[in-house]
Motif scaffolding. Structure first.
Motif, short mmCIF file in Angstrom:
data_model
loop_
_atom_site.label_atom_id
_atom_site.label_comp_id
_atom_site.label_asym_id
_atom_site.label_seq_id
_atom_site.Cartn_x
_atom_site.Cartn_y
_atom_site.Cartn_z
N GLU A 139 39.10 23.39 45.93
CA GLU A 139 38.58 23.82 44.63
C GLU A 139 37.96 25.21 44.80
O GLU A 139 37.05 25.40 45.61
CB GLU A 139 37.49 22.84 44.17
N SER A 140 38.44 26.18 44.07
CA SER A 140 37.87 27.51 44.22
C SER A 140 36.58 27.63 43.41
O SER A 140 36.46 27.02 42.35
CB SER A 140 38.86 28.56 43.71
N PRO A 141 35.62 28.40 43.92
CA PRO A 141 34.42 28.65 43.13
C PRO A 141 34.80 29.65 42.04
O PRO A 141 35.92 30.16 42.00
CB PRO A 141 33.47 29.27 44.13
N GLN A 142 33.87 29.96 41.18
CA GLN A 142 34.21 30.86 40.08
C GLN A 142 34.23 32.33 40.49
O GLN A 142 34.85 33.14 39.86
CB GLN A 142 33.19 30.65 38.96
N LYS A 143 33.49 32.66 41.53
CA LYS A 143 33.37 34.06 41.94
C LYS A 143 33.52 34.18 43.45
O LYS A 143 32.99 33.36 44.19
CB LYS A 143 32.00 34.62 41.55
N SER A 144 34.22 35.22 43.88
CA SER A 144 34.36 35.45 45.32
C SER A 144 34.10 36.92 45.62
O SER A 144 34.35 37.79 44.79
CB SER A 144 35.77 35.14 45.81
N GLU A 155 38.28 32.70 37.95
CA GLU A 155 38.79 32.01 36.76
C GLU A 155 39.96 32.75 36.12
O GLU A 155 40.98 32.16 35.81
CB GLU A 155 37.66 31.81 35.75
N ASN A 156 39.80 34.06 35.93
CA ASN A 156 40.94 34.79 35.36
C ASN A 156 41.76 35.49 36.46
O ASN A 156 42.77 36.13 36.19
CB ASN A 156 40.50 35.79 34.29
N GLY A 157 41.31 35.35 37.71
CA GLY A 157 42.10 35.85 38.83
C GLY A 157 41.98 37.34 39.08
O GLY A 157 42.68 37.89 39.93
N LYS A 161 46.63 34.41 57.51
CA LYS A 161 45.62 33.36 57.69
C LYS A 161 45.27 32.69 56.37
O LYS A 161 45.02 31.49 56.32
CB LYS A 161 44.34 33.95 58.30
N LYS A 162 45.19 33.50 55.32
CA LYS A 162 44.90 32.96 53.99
C LYS A 162 45.73 33.74 52.98
O LYS A 162 45.98 34.92 53.16
CB LYS A 162 43.42 33.12 53.64
N VAL A 163 46.13 33.05 51.94
CA VAL A 163 46.93 33.69 50.89
C VAL A 163 46.35 33.28 49.54
O VAL A 163 46.06 32.10 49.32
CB VAL A 163 48.41 33.25 50.99
N TRP A 164 46.14 34.28 48.67
CA TRP A 164 45.64 34.00 47.32
C TRP A 164 46.66 34.45 46.27
O TRP A 164 47.32 35.48 46.46
CB TRP A 164 44.38 34.81 47.04
N VAL A 165 46.75 33.70 45.20
CA VAL A 165 47.51 34.15 44.04
C VAL A 165 46.59 34.06 42.82
O VAL A 165 45.97 33.01 42.58
CB VAL A 165 48.77 33.30 43.81
N LYS A 166 46.51 35.16 42.11
CA LYS A 166 45.70 35.21 40.88
C LYS A 166 44.32 34.62 41.12
O LYS A 166 43.88 33.73 40.38
CB LYS A 166 46.44 34.47 39.76
N GLY A 167 43.71 35.07 42.19
CA GLY A 167 42.32 34.71 42.47
C GLY A 167 42.10 33.39 43.14
O GLY A 167 40.98 33.05 43.50
N TRP A 190 44.03 39.36 41.85
CA TRP A 190 43.84 39.23 43.30
C TRP A 190 44.97 38.39 43.87
O TRP A 190 44.90 37.17 43.95
CB TRP A 190 42.46 38.64 43.60
N ASP A 191 46.06 39.04 44.23
CA ASP A 191 47.20 38.43 44.94
C ASP A 191 47.17 39.07 46.32
O ASP A 191 47.54 40.24 46.47
CB ASP A 191 48.53 38.77 44.26
N ALA A 192 46.75 38.33 47.31
CA ALA A 192 46.45 39.00 48.58
C ALA A 192 46.63 38.07 49.76
O ALA A 192 46.76 36.85 49.62
CB ALA A 192 45.01 39.51 48.54
N GLN A 193 46.67 38.69 50.94
CA GLN A 193 46.73 37.96 52.20
C GLN A 193 45.59 38.43 53.09
O GLN A 193 45.27 39.61 53.11
CB GLN A 193 48.01 38.29 52.98
N LEU A 194 45.03 37.50 53.83
CA LEU A 194 44.12 37.88 54.93
C LEU A 194 44.96 37.84 56.20
O LEU A 194 45.44 36.77 56.61
CB LEU A 194 42.94 36.91 55.03
N ILE A 195 45.18 39.02 56.77
CA ILE A 195 46.01 39.11 57.98
C ILE A 195 45.10 39.10 59.21
O ILE A 195 44.08 39.80 59.24
CB ILE A 195 46.82 40.43 57.97
#
Lengths: 481, 481
Positions: free
Chosen positions: B5-10, B38-40, B468-474, B411-416
């Motif tokens: 579950e993602s929090p609302q803010k990162s 929430e809106n990514g 290591k981690k991948v995000w799509v739309k937040g 926020w569509d990103a990878q942690l490399i």
């Protein structure tokens, strides 16, 4: 994890795959191979039994072994045994700069990246750090034999020998020979051919003292390439070859600019290959790295002298050197092996080199419009696996010992494991993907008995994660979950 | 592991790397990016601060966020954030046959391997199994957006849409359009252009009902290629394009034999590109896969229509299609992205596609003797990373939303993460090699502040283990240890 204490006897059970000929893999299903771990040899093979258990029982009976004195390694679904890879051309010292090609072609890359890196090995502690990482890394990719170049530094080169012996990777150790100050930087150049010979001799004697029968480590004579050595050094190395018949790894016709420079430097020779021949270095144990830009006449001379070629496709692409013509060399009777050529090659993996060998051959084919002609340059999956195993064994002169699974050969092998995607139970597969340690090769239910497909999937998408266990000369040298 | 579950803010803290221009990466050190989960969207960026902690404090103050309501992701040594990859050309249905090329060129491979595989998707359960494995796998390689082809099957295509929505991979879903029974096998061919349009419409409506604003999944119009569709189907798809402006992925001039066949089938058109143009399919949202064998005139027409190109180097080598000239297309003003083209491309990895884009461009360069000319065809590491991110975003029409790190983008990103080899403490590195989950990129102490080198090492030897981690739309969609 260090290799556990090996028992004296092992039986490997499951499916075995190796090259039968250049063009054909042989599959041995439900088979067993019995190994004497003390001398490292395959002592018996039960080929294609009705079950693994029957294969085991037959071997135990024939050998009068009792099951409780034997370590059993058994394939799970998606696993098979394959011979260890033989890297016929690799620079251990360049491991820290894999992937760094800011300079765009061979000569400028040597000056800008390689030589400053090689200079670091004046510090033997740096050598120990890097060489250890390099040997662990290449073992983890299933490289059981490597023909290494080091640098000019004697203590650093001895350190690589020690590490290969300790971690038990079969290796040829070639102290880099370079004494021509017209080409070599002053900080990386023996002061005279005499110094070159003395230091080379010191390394050879060290290796001979550590491993007199060259069971694991062997010394090599490594004139870097025609421009890096003085004629007198080449002649003296030739003399050493005649006395000791050591492996002679070197470079040939990698890049057009280099070929031109060699022609300008040795105008009377007539060809790059002829330079080596003139100084007595074109021997049956010479391994000519690259050989991208050789002529028909040079190929004949190489064949005549029974010299060998190390094909280095990763490097040939990364350094914009060109596409070597493996099938063309085969057709002319030349023995060819495969090399990673780290770090001209960007990867420590022989599987990557095999994959690039296929891909580059297909780009060669794409330039031809006639389908029959295209088929003559294409390398197939079985052909590149031959290059990586039996072909390489021949190139380094160990084809009696390694490269395939036959009685009395040494057990240099990998246990390869691919992911099985169950038709139900997807979760298990997803967990594996998350954990990331099972690699990228997915077998679906309908793949399971199609061995050609399984092997092709491994070659195209496999990596070190698929090399579950690696043995050299009968002993386990690498293992992962 | 499912996404928590993602929090609302990162707040993301550390070093960020993305493309500034085609030729240049931008590095933001000790920076922070604040994300509204929430809106990514990226809501604020603190660029190049003196420390991660100061970046964090500045963001918290500016945004009036309190630290305890914010999830913090912080780079460790050897880690950085990079935009997610955008795969502009990929066949989800071909995932099970990656690496299987026994047939040697495009047309025979389609008939021998691809079509029989695509036929399996008549069974929606097979689709669910394979598509799930495919989406998990591509996410694990950092692919945050994919332009997928499926097959002609409606339930199977809907299943892919469901899976992308559930696993949250941004995707274009193109039900494969093929109704020309002169080319397509009877078991894989819509019975009429009307059936083709009806079924395509059914999928579009389904996707619109599931994701009305196309936040994650969008429908696409996917005429397989000129030979697979009847002229009437192409015209009707063009009509649908004019009404809905959906993405139009297709294939162009992949292989010489295919180009010849198209010329024979449409003799009046004058060129392959002109065929699409004649039927109204050369649109600003058309993504032309491959485009290996296009003429100067075709390039002009593509530029004039603002159509885009998906460069597929893995496939172009594996199927012996040839070497597409990316720099040449750029010079003519054409937008180019990168595609894995699974399974013409043998790998699900966009990093592999980027690597092959470099290597193939260097083989193109190797054919030229003039150094200045060579420099005009070479693709650099920054250039292929541009293709894989911002270039791809433009190609799929999402350059306002994704492809780089700017405020108001998603926020569509990878942690490399790359391995750090400590100068002492080798054991830790060895354990990592044994466990196999940290990948093949080793950073030595002297690499640590050289960002160009670290990126090049990643491109040449990285794999899914480095994502290591991948995000799509937040939201976090993939994570590994």
């Amino acid at each position: 994890m260090n290799a556990p204490e090996s028992p004296q006897k092992s039986i490997m059970l499951g499916d075995f795959v190796h090259s039968r000929t250049k063009n054909k893999l042989e599959f041995m299903y439900n088979s067993g191979i019995a190994v004497n771990n003390e001398n490292g040899k395959i002592v018996d093979i039960e080929n294609s039994s009705t079950s693994m258990d029957i294969a085991k029982q037959k071997l135990l009976q024939r050998l009068h072994w009792s099951e409780d004195e034997v370590e059993i390694y058994k394939c799970e679904p998606g696993q098979f045994f394959f011979p260890g890879f033989i890297d016929t051309h690799v620079h251990a010292s360049q491991y820290p700069i894999v992937g760094l090609f800011d300079e765009r072609s061979l000569i400028s890359w040597l000056n800008g990246r390689v030589f400053p890196t090689e200079w670091r090995y004046e510090d033997a502690e740096v050598a120990r750090q890097v060489y250890r990482a390099c040997v662990k890394r290449t073992l983890s990719h299933g490289t059981t034999t490597a023909a290494y170049y080091t640098t000019i530094h004697v203590p650093a080169t001895k350190a690589l020998a020690d590490i290969c012996l300790e971690l038990r990777q079969r290796a040829f150790i070639g102290r880099m020979c370079m004494d021509n100050n017209n080409f070599c930087p002053p900080y990386l150049c023996d002061k005279s051919s005499q110094e070159l010979i003395n230091k080379t001799t010191e390394v050879i004697e060290y290796i001979n003292s550590k491993d007199p029968d060259h069971e694991i480590i062997s010394p090599a004579l490594a004139p870097r390439f025609a421009l890096a050595c003085t004629p007198s050094a080449m002649s003296e190395l030739s003399g050493m070859y005649k006395a000791q018949h050591l492996l002679v790894p070197t470079h040939l016709a990698e890049n057009r600019a280099e070929v031109k420079l060699v022609a300008e430097t040795f105008p009377e020779a007539g060809s790059y290959t002829k330079v080596y021949d003139n100084y007595g270095l074109l021997t049956p144990r010479t391994v000519l790295g690259h050989s991208v830009h050789i002529t028909e006449g040079e190929a004949s001379l190489i064949k005549k002298r029974q010299s060998k070629v190390a094909h280095c496709p990763c490097s040939n692409s990364a350094l914009a050197s060109g596409m070597a013509q493996v099938r063309w060399m085969w057709d002319r009777g030349i023995d060819v092996g495969l090399g990673t050529d780290m770090s001209g090659g960007y990867s420590p993996s022989m599987l990557e080199a095999a994959r690039q060998a296929v891909l580059v051959s297909r780009q060669l084919a794409a330039q031809l419009s006639d389908e029959a002609e295209r088929q003559k340059v294409n390398l197939s999956v079985p052909q590149v696996l031959y290059l990586a195993t039996r072909g390489g064994a021949k190139v380094v002169g160990l084809d009696e010992k390694i490269g395939g699974f036959e009685r009395d050969k040494d057990w240099d092998a990998q246990l390869i494991g691919l992911n099985v995607v169950a038709s139900s139970g997807k979760t298990e597969h997803e967990n594996a993907v998350e954990q990331g340690d099972t690699g990228n090769v997915d077998l679906f239910p309908w793949d399971m008995s199609k061995w050609d497909d399984m092997i092709a999937k491994w070659v195209y998408n496999g990596d070190d994660r698929n090399a579950k266990k690696v043995w050299v000369k009968g002993q386990l040298v690498h293992s992962r979950l």
